[in-house]
Enzyme design. Structure first.
Site, PDB file in Angstrom:
ATOM      1  N   ARG A  37       0.647  -1.206   0.079  1.00 56.51           N
ATOM      2  CA  ARG A  37       0.138  -0.042   0.065  1.00 56.51           C
ATOM      3  C   ARG A  37       1.003   1.336   0.139  1.00 56.51           C
ATOM      4  O   ARG A  37       0.276   2.393  -0.222  1.00 56.51           O
ATOM      5  CB  ARG A  37      -1.023   0.025   1.301  1.00 56.51           C
ATOM      6  CG  ARG A  37      -1.843  -1.079   1.084  1.00 56.51           C
ATOM      7  CD  ARG A  37      -3.139  -0.565   1.902  1.00 56.51           C
ATOM      8  NE  ARG A  37      -4.140  -1.730   1.731  1.00 56.51           N
ATOM      9  CZ  ARG A  37      -5.410  -1.516   2.459  1.00 56.51           C
ATOM     10  NH1 ARG A  37      -5.422  -0.567   3.367  1.00 56.51           N
ATOM     11  NH2 ARG A  37      -6.255  -2.384   2.334  1.00 56.51           N
ATOM     12  N   ASP A 143     -15.733  10.433   6.828  1.00 57.55           N
ATOM     13  CA  ASP A 143     -14.274   9.567   6.865  1.00 57.55           C
ATOM     14  C   ASP A 143     -13.102  10.296   7.078  1.00 57.55           C
ATOM     15  O   ASP A 143     -12.847  11.499   6.624  1.00 57.55           O
ATOM     16  CB  ASP A 143     -14.363   8.584   5.563  1.00 57.55           C
ATOM     17  CG  ASP A 143     -13.804   7.337   5.786  1.00 57.55           C
ATOM     18  OD1 ASP A 143     -14.616   6.355   5.708  1.00 57.55           O
ATOM     19  OD2 ASP A 143     -12.702   7.299   5.751  1.00 57.55           O
TER      20      ASP A 143
END
Ligand SMILES: C[S@@+](CC[C@H](N)C(=O)[O-])C[C@H]1O[C@@H](n2cnc3c(N)ncnc32)[C@H](O)[C@@H]1O
Length: 203
Positions: A37, A143
């Protein structure tokens, strides 16, 4: 290849950093996930190893990099009407109980990822608390991930993402994409207007 001791420190550093910032727990054994990632961030800066990237973070990088780091390490898995019984509970039990006759309310989707949860709530509210009948409701959707929020605000989804929704809702709540948008559906403006997306770190 076995993980070297200095790499163990680097992974521990990343695990502590994301925990301190968002309370996300990346347990040991997630080294591959972390490396995969963060690969894009490493390439962006021209670093060849995770250690170089970690040194850059340790030296005190800017907020922008930390935002990219959070974006890279959050898992934004979601779908429309994921765990459908929650939505049935919301409109069938929770809201009627807490509203006690009031017709104005707000719902918070507190970790909305790419928006499917917030839009699912809006569809359910639309069905059960019609605005024409004087109901006044809105959804706040938040978020910590800016990438996820960008996609949520766009409200554009590939056709296969809609398969968990009743077919009648496709037409009712989405515009079908044409030409270069073939195979995509966009949430209708009337629904999008009921939702405000904002970045909030729950921590
Ligand atoms: C697996 S998704 C769940 C999405 C949606 N609630 C659902 O159930 O379908 C988890 C979301 O939590 C967000 N998240 C994790 N830590 C957070 C924090 N500290 N503050 C706000 N959002 C956070 C992630 O960015 C991710 O989008």
């Amino acid at each position: 290849m076995a993980t070297q001791p200095e790499q163990i420190n680097d992974y521990a550093f990343i695990i502590n950093l994301i925990y301190a910032r968002c309370r996300i727990r990346l347990h040991e054994g997630k080294e591959h996930l972390i490396k995969a990632r963060l690969g894009k961030r490493m390439r962006h800066h021209g670093f060849e190893t995770l250690s170089q990237y970690c040194d850059y973070l340790r030296r005190g990088c800017d907020e922008v990099e930390l935002t990219h780091l959070v974006d890279a390490l959050t898992t934004n898995y979601t779908q429309f009407l994921r765990e459908r019984e929650h939505f049935d509970f919301l409109v069938g039990t929770a809201l009627p109980t807490v509203l006690a006759g009031r017709r104005r309310f707000r719902v918070w989707s507190a970790a909305c990822a790419t928006g499917e949860e917030a839009y699912s709530v809006a569809f359910y509210l639309w069905e059960h608390f019609p605005l024409m009948a004087e109901w006044d409701w809105q959804v706040l959707a938040t978020d910590v991930s800016t990438n996820a929020l960008t996609r949520a605000r766009q409200g554009v989804y590939r056709e296969e993402r809609l398969r968990s929704l009743p077919p009648a809702w496709w037409r009712k709540y989405f515009q079908k994409g044409q030409q270069s948008w073939e195979g995509h559906y966009r949430i209708k403006p009337a629904v999008r207007e009921r939702i405000r997306f904002e970045q909030i770190n729950l921590l």
